[in-house]
Design a protein around this motif. Sequence first.
Motif, PDB file in Angstrom:
ATOM      1  N   LEU A  70       5.940 -11.723  -3.870  1.00 40.93           N
ATOM      2  CA  LEU A  70       4.749 -11.294  -4.597  1.00 40.93           C
ATOM      3  C   LEU A  70       4.558  -9.784  -4.464  1.00 40.93           C
ATOM      4  CD1 LEU A  70       2.372 -12.297  -6.299  1.00 40.93           C
ATOM      5  CD2 LEU A  70       1.128 -12.689  -4.173  1.00 40.93           C
ATOM      6  N   ARG A  71       4.807  -9.267  -3.274  1.00 43.64           N
ATOM      7  CA  ARG A  71       4.721  -7.809  -3.062  1.00 43.64           C
ATOM      8  C   ARG A  71       5.736  -7.092  -3.931  1.00 43.64           C
ATOM      9  NH1 ARG A  71       7.252  -4.454   1.688  1.00 43.64           N
ATOM     10  NH2 ARG A  71       8.048  -6.506   2.117  1.00 43.64           N
ATOM     11  N   PHE A  72       6.976  -7.546  -3.896  1.00 43.26           N
ATOM     12  CA  PHE A  72       8.033  -6.894  -4.665  1.00 43.26           C
ATOM     13  C   PHE A  72       7.717  -6.914  -6.151  1.00 43.26           C
ATOM     14  CE2 PHE A  72      11.930  -7.213  -7.163  1.00 43.26           C
ATOM     15  CZ  PHE A  72      12.527  -6.004  -6.847  1.00 43.26           C
ATOM     16  N   LEU A  73       7.357  -8.081  -6.665  1.00 45.96           N
ATOM     17  CA  LEU A  73       7.092  -8.209  -8.103  1.00 45.96           C
ATOM     18  C   LEU A  73       5.865  -7.413  -8.531  1.00 45.96           C
ATOM     19  CD1 LEU A  73       7.876 -12.009  -8.499  1.00 45.96           C
ATOM     20  CD2 LEU A  73       9.288 -10.075  -9.256  1.00 45.96           C
ATOM     21  N   THR A  74       4.822  -7.445  -7.716  1.00 48.14           N
ATOM     22  CA  THR A  74       3.609  -6.686  -8.043  1.00 48.14           C
ATOM     23  C   THR A  74       3.884  -5.193  -8.001  1.00 48.14           C
ATOM     24  OG1 THR A  74       2.227  -8.435  -7.130  1.00 48.14           O
ATOM     25  CG2 THR A  74       1.197  -6.271  -7.408  1.00 48.14           C
ATOM     26  N   VAL A  93       4.936  10.058  -9.571  1.00 45.23           N
ATOM     27  CA  VAL A  93       5.524   9.892  -8.246  1.00 45.23           C
ATOM     28  C   VAL A  93       4.576   9.164  -7.301  1.00 45.23           C
ATOM     29  CG1 VAL A  93       6.994  11.929  -8.446  1.00 45.23           C
ATOM     30  CG2 VAL A  93       4.719  12.161  -7.434  1.00 45.23           C
ATOM     31  N   PHE A  94       3.300   9.062  -7.674  1.00 48.98           N
ATOM     32  CA  PHE A  94       2.323   8.404  -6.809  1.00 48.98           C
ATOM     33  C   PHE A  94       2.663   6.920  -6.689  1.00 48.98           C
ATOM     34  CE2 PHE A  94      -1.689   6.542  -5.492  1.00 48.98           C
ATOM     35  CZ  PHE A  94      -2.119   7.451  -4.532  1.00 48.98           C
ATOM     36  N   PRO A  95       2.674   6.368  -5.486  1.00 50.70           N
ATOM     37  CA  PRO A  95       3.077   4.964  -5.269  1.00 50.70           C
ATOM     38  C   PRO A  95       1.958   3.954  -5.563  1.00 50.70           C
ATOM     39  CG  PRO A  95       2.672   6.026  -3.168  1.00 50.70           C
ATOM     40  CD  PRO A  95       2.503   7.094  -4.220  1.00 50.70           C
ATOM     41  N   TRP A  96       1.645   3.803  -6.837  1.00 48.89           N
ATOM     42  CA  TRP A  96       0.570   2.898  -7.251  1.00 48.89           C
ATOM     43  C   TRP A  96       0.843   1.452  -6.871  1.00 48.89           C
ATOM     44  CZ3 TRP A  96      -3.951   4.750  -8.348  1.00 48.89           C
ATOM     45  CH2 TRP A  96      -4.066   6.019  -8.897  1.00 48.89           C
ATOM     46  N   GLY A  97       2.084   1.034  -6.901  1.00 48.40           N
ATOM     47  CA  GLY A  97       2.421  -0.351  -6.569  1.00 48.40           C
ATOM     48  C   GLY A  97       2.111  -0.687  -5.124  1.00 48.40           C
ATOM     49  N   THR A  98       2.508   0.182  -4.219  1.00 50.16           N
ATOM     50  CA  THR A  98       2.234  -0.043  -2.803  1.00 50.16           C
ATOM     51  C   THR A  98       0.739   0.009  -2.534  1.00 50.16           C
ATOM     52  OG1 THR A  98       4.378   0.888  -2.195  1.00 50.16           O
ATOM     53  CG2 THR A  98       2.713   0.783  -0.462  1.00 50.16           C
ATOM     54  N   ALA A 150       3.135 -10.370   4.744  1.00 52.83           N
ATOM     55  CA  ALA A 150       4.307 -10.045   3.927  1.00 52.83           C
ATOM     56  C   ALA A 150       3.935  -9.282   2.661  1.00 52.83           C
ATOM     57  CB  ALA A 150       5.054 -11.325   3.560  1.00 52.83           C
ATOM     58  N   LEU A 151       2.719  -9.498   2.172  1.00 48.85           N
ATOM     59  CA  LEU A 151       2.269  -8.816   0.952  1.00 48.85           C
ATOM     60  C   LEU A 151       2.014  -7.338   1.202  1.00 48.85           C
ATOM     61  CD1 LEU A 151       1.249  -8.951  -2.025  1.00 48.85           C
ATOM     62  CD2 LEU A 151      -1.013  -9.473  -1.077  1.00 48.85           C
ATOM     63  N   THR A 152       1.347  -7.026   2.288  1.00 52.01           N
ATOM     64  CA  THR A 152       1.012  -5.634   2.581  1.00 52.01           C
ATOM     65  C   THR A 152       2.148  -4.969   3.333  1.00 52.01           C
ATOM     66  OG1 THR A 152      -0.091  -6.239   4.641  1.00 52.01           O
ATOM     67  CG2 THR A 152      -1.453  -6.169   2.661  1.00 52.01           C
TER      68      THR A 152
END
Length: 124
Positions: free
Chosen positions: A16-20, A31-36, A74-76
């Motif tokens: 879920l983390r990877f896909l999101t 370059v801002f890490p919006w996904g993380t 695992a998500l965070t």
Amino acid sequence: MNWLLVFVGAAVGAPLRFLTDRAVQARHDTVFPWGTLTVNVVGCLVLGGLTGAVTAGAASSQVQMLVGTGLCGALTTYSTFSYETLRLAEDGARFHAVANAVVSVVAGLGAVFLGVAFANAWTG
């Protein structure tokens, strides 16, 4: 049996983390890490709500292990947040690095408090 709950939660949280992360980052050409940032703030919100529910007696310790330790664990991702912040600073995007650190901490804390408040209101 507790380890199985953590394992199942993590088996859902990691993909879920990877896909999101990929879906959110694909929508932003920066370059801002919006996904993380997204997965970390959502994880804080869920964990805050869960903590409030457990404290109020509305959720069991098994749910806490499944959702809190497994899924949210695992998500965070603090390690990815740290790496991306360092990478931004090293690449000369210092404003983005500082913004990532400040926004992540403020939004994460705000989300966890909001989650606890929501759980307290819901469980009455």
